[in-house]
Design a protein around this motif. Structure first.
Motif, PDB file in Angstrom:
ATOM      1  N   TYR A 185       0.777  -1.286  -0.076  1.00 42.78           N
ATOM      2  CA  TYR A 185      -0.032   0.058  -0.008  1.00 42.78           C
ATOM      3  C   TYR A 185       0.794   1.363  -0.034  1.00 42.78           C
ATOM      4  O   TYR A 185       0.617   2.257  -0.796  1.00 42.78           O
ATOM      5  N   GLN A 203      -1.948   6.347  -5.148  1.00 34.95           N
ATOM      6  CA  GLN A 203      -1.944   7.012  -3.816  1.00 34.95           C
ATOM      7  C   GLN A 203      -3.011   8.245  -3.748  1.00 34.95           C
ATOM      8  O   GLN A 203      -3.681   8.427  -2.744  1.00 34.95           O
ATOM      9  N   PHE A 206      -5.000   1.827   2.665  1.00 36.75           N
ATOM     10  CA  PHE A 206      -4.263   2.653   2.375  1.00 36.75           C
ATOM     11  C   PHE A 206      -4.015   3.834   3.494  1.00 36.75           C
ATOM     12  O   PHE A 206      -3.351   4.337   4.064  1.00 36.75           O
ATOM     13  N   ASP A 226      -1.420   5.051   6.108  1.00 32.80           N
ATOM     14  CA  ASP A 226      -0.719   6.308   5.747  1.00 32.80           C
ATOM     15  C   ASP A 226      -1.209   7.193   7.091  1.00 32.80           C
ATOM     16  O   ASP A 226      -0.087   8.026   7.563  1.00 32.80           O
TER      17      ASP A 226
END
Length: 204
Positions: free
Chosen positions: A125, A133, A153, A157
């Motif tokens: 990811y 992204q 993701f 993140d």
């Protein structure tokens, strides 16, 4: 670029506010031994997963302490439990659940997961191309059709950014790795970063 230089150059683009004295004090108070830590917000399994992921993102090196040395996972758990509203806590719990479900825990306990399992998840990811992204970041799970990959993701993140913010907030990193000046002098505008701080981001 090695990790020490990368840390020196970390900017303030991760979306978190500047650390107040109360937050800094909270971070410095997290001194629990790893084996004795009982999370406030996370479950024990979630706490272990968070620690292992953060350790891969900010590992200890020869000249820079790792996130676990600075009790970053313990701080994140305390910070969420003490400062987040119930709505934000539910949102963050959803993030953690997405990460947990993405790990191969079906036939084994969290304790049986290996470093390779976490590394594979992060690589899948967080090492995707910029276009992918951006698409993941634009996803809104309340408006768009369900997208598990985007949820995972965003969760990873957010955890990475949260950990970096806490890491940079610590006294040890702020004073020994980043540019630190407890009594600033005159303000000099429009000068190269290398001339101002030797290429380091300021400790705030």
């Amino acid at each position: 670029m090695n990790r020490r230089h990368a840390l020196k150059r970390l900017g303030l683009s991760i979306g978190y506010t500047l650390a107040t004295p109360t937050i800094v004090s909270m971070l410095q108070s997290c001194k629990t031994e790893a084996k004795l830590w009982v999370p406030n917000f996370f479950t024990l399994d979630e706490g272990l997963v968070v620690k292992n992921i953060i350790d891969l993102i900010l590992p200890k090196t020869q000249d820079v302490p790792g996130a676990l040395d600075l009790n970053v996972p313990e701080f994140l758990d305390l910070y969420i439990s003490k400062t987040y509203t119930e709505k934000r806590q539910k949102r963050y719990k959803k993030d953690i659940n997405a990460i947990m479900e993405a790990l191969p825990i079906t036939e084994k306990s969290v304790n049986d997961l290996k470093t390779e399992d976490y590394d594979a998840l992060l690589s899948k990811y967080l090492k995707t191309n910029k276009k992918q992204q951006l698409a993941y970041k634009a996803y809104n799970d309340e408006k768009d059709q369900k997208n598990e990959d985007a949820l995972i993701f965003q969760a990873l993140d957010n955890l990475r950014n949260f950990a970096i913010w806490a890491f940079k907030t610590s006294e040890q990193i702020g004073e020994n790795v980043l540019a630190y000046d407890p009594v600033p002098g005159i303000q000099k505008g429009c000068i190269p970063l290398n001339e101002a701080t030797g290429g380091k981001a300021w400790s705030l």
